[in-house]
Design an enzyme around this catalytic site. Structure first.
Site, short mmCIF file in Angstrom:
data_model
loop_
_atom_site.label_atom_id
_atom_site.label_comp_id
_atom_site.label_asym_id
_atom_site.label_seq_id
_atom_site.Cartn_x
_atom_site.Cartn_y
_atom_site.Cartn_z
N ILE A 15 -8.02 3.25 -4.33
CA ILE A 15 -8.66 2.30 -5.25
C ILE A 15 -10.11 2.07 -4.83
CG2 ILE A 15 -8.51 0.03 -6.33
CD1 ILE A 15 -6.03 1.78 -6.81
N SER B 48 0.85 -1.19 0.00
CA SER B 48 0.00 0.00 0.00
C SER B 48 0.87 1.23 0.00
CB SER B 48 -0.90 0.02 1.24
OG SER B 48 -1.59 1.25 1.36
N LYS C 73 2.27 -2.85 6.41
CA LYS C 73 2.50 -2.83 4.97
C LYS C 73 3.93 -2.41 4.66
CE LYS C 73 -1.44 -4.21 3.24
NZ LYS C 73 -1.54 -5.43 2.42
N THR D 60 -12.90 -0.27 -4.50
CA THR D 60 -13.17 -1.70 -4.40
C THR D 60 -14.42 -1.90 -3.55
OG1 THR D 60 -11.97 -2.12 -2.33
CG2 THR D 60 -10.67 -2.08 -4.38
N TYR E 141 -1.81 -0.82 10.31
CA TYR E 141 -1.87 -1.06 8.87
C TYR E 141 -0.64 -0.51 8.15
CZ TYR E 141 -3.62 -1.12 4.07
OH TYR E 141 -3.77 -1.33 2.72
#
Length: 259
Positions: free
Chosen positions: A188, A142, A159, A190, A155
């Site tokens: 993105i 990411s 990553k 999604t 997070y």
């Protein structure tokens, strides 16, 4: 081509499976894909149907990749089904927004286990088969792993750990002919981010930040994954490909000036 894709529900993982299967079909290759979804998600029936139409042979696996035993089982079952392994796409991950001052260490550990450790655990199980095939690993990281990103809890650090892990794997395993790279998506759209982009004002403000003028699609990341696991990138290893429409490099341009 023999492929293992984790996090293979709708979104980036599903798009990667479709693109890989399509490219294999176009090149006259038979795709044999082992897909992994978490134990809490329903089977991706539409994806499985689409892969069947693309003549890809598939095996659906499930389990909690934060658990070591699951990683070992997934590796073994994927190799048995595929009769070897050419490509490992490590896409499974999770985010639990939190401020670090209040974040439970147990939650930190779980995100690192899923977002970083699972990549190594599964890769170890596939090593001998990837060595034999001179295969490739692509980790989905990411932009948050490249830059500090507040309120994302573990997070962003996890990553970053994945990116570093894959760079180190690339060096350790180069002598075995195994290439290892990462893709770092930007913003993105999604199924996981659907709620954000359903908010017109927020979606518009986000689009305005991207130099290319749009939010990324799952297919944008899938095409980057295909490139890094295909012969077209046969001399590329240890790299992190940022796919963000120019967002991150544009940030210094937002600093007010008098010019």
């Amino acid at each position: 081509m023999k492929i293992l894709v984790t996090g293979a529900s709708e979104g980036i993982g599903g798009a990667a499976c479709r693109v890989i299967a399509q490219r294999c079909k176009e090149q006259g290759q038979h795709a044999r894909i082992a897909l992994v979804v978490t134990g809490t998600k329903s089977p991706p029936n539409l994806l499985l149907s689409d892969l069947k139409k693309l003549d890809a042979e598939t095996l659906l696996l499930s389990g909690d990749l934060a658990e070591m035993e699951t990683c070992r089982r997934i590796s073994a079952e994927a190799v048995e089904f595929c009769e070897g392994m050419d490509v490992f796409v490590s896409n499974a991950g999770t985010i639990s927004p939190a401020r670090l001052a209040q974040m439970p260490i147990e939650a930190w550990d779980r995100q690192f286990n899923l977002n970083a450790r699972a990549t190594l655990a599964i890769a170890q199980g596939l090593y001998e088969h990837l060595r034999q095939s001179k295969g490739a690993i692509v980790g989905v990281a990411s932009m948050s792993g490249m830059f500090a990103h507040q309120r994302t809890g573990a997070y962003s650090p996890s990553k970053a750990a994945m990116i570093s892990l894959c760079r180190n794997l690339a060096q350790d395993w180069a002598e075995a002919g195994i290439r290892v790279n990462t893709v770092s998506p930007g913003m993105i759209h999604t199924p996981l981010t659907e709620k954000t982009y359903a908010h017109d004002e927020v979606a518009g403000r986000r689009r305005a930040m991207v130099p290319l003028g749009r939010i990324g699609r799952s297919e944008d990341i899938a095409e980057a994954i295909w490139f890094l696991c295909s012969p077209a990138s046969s001399y590329i290893t240890g790299q992190n490909l940022l796919v963000d429409g120019g967002l991150c490099d544009s940030l210094l341009g937002t600093i007010p000036t008098t010019g």
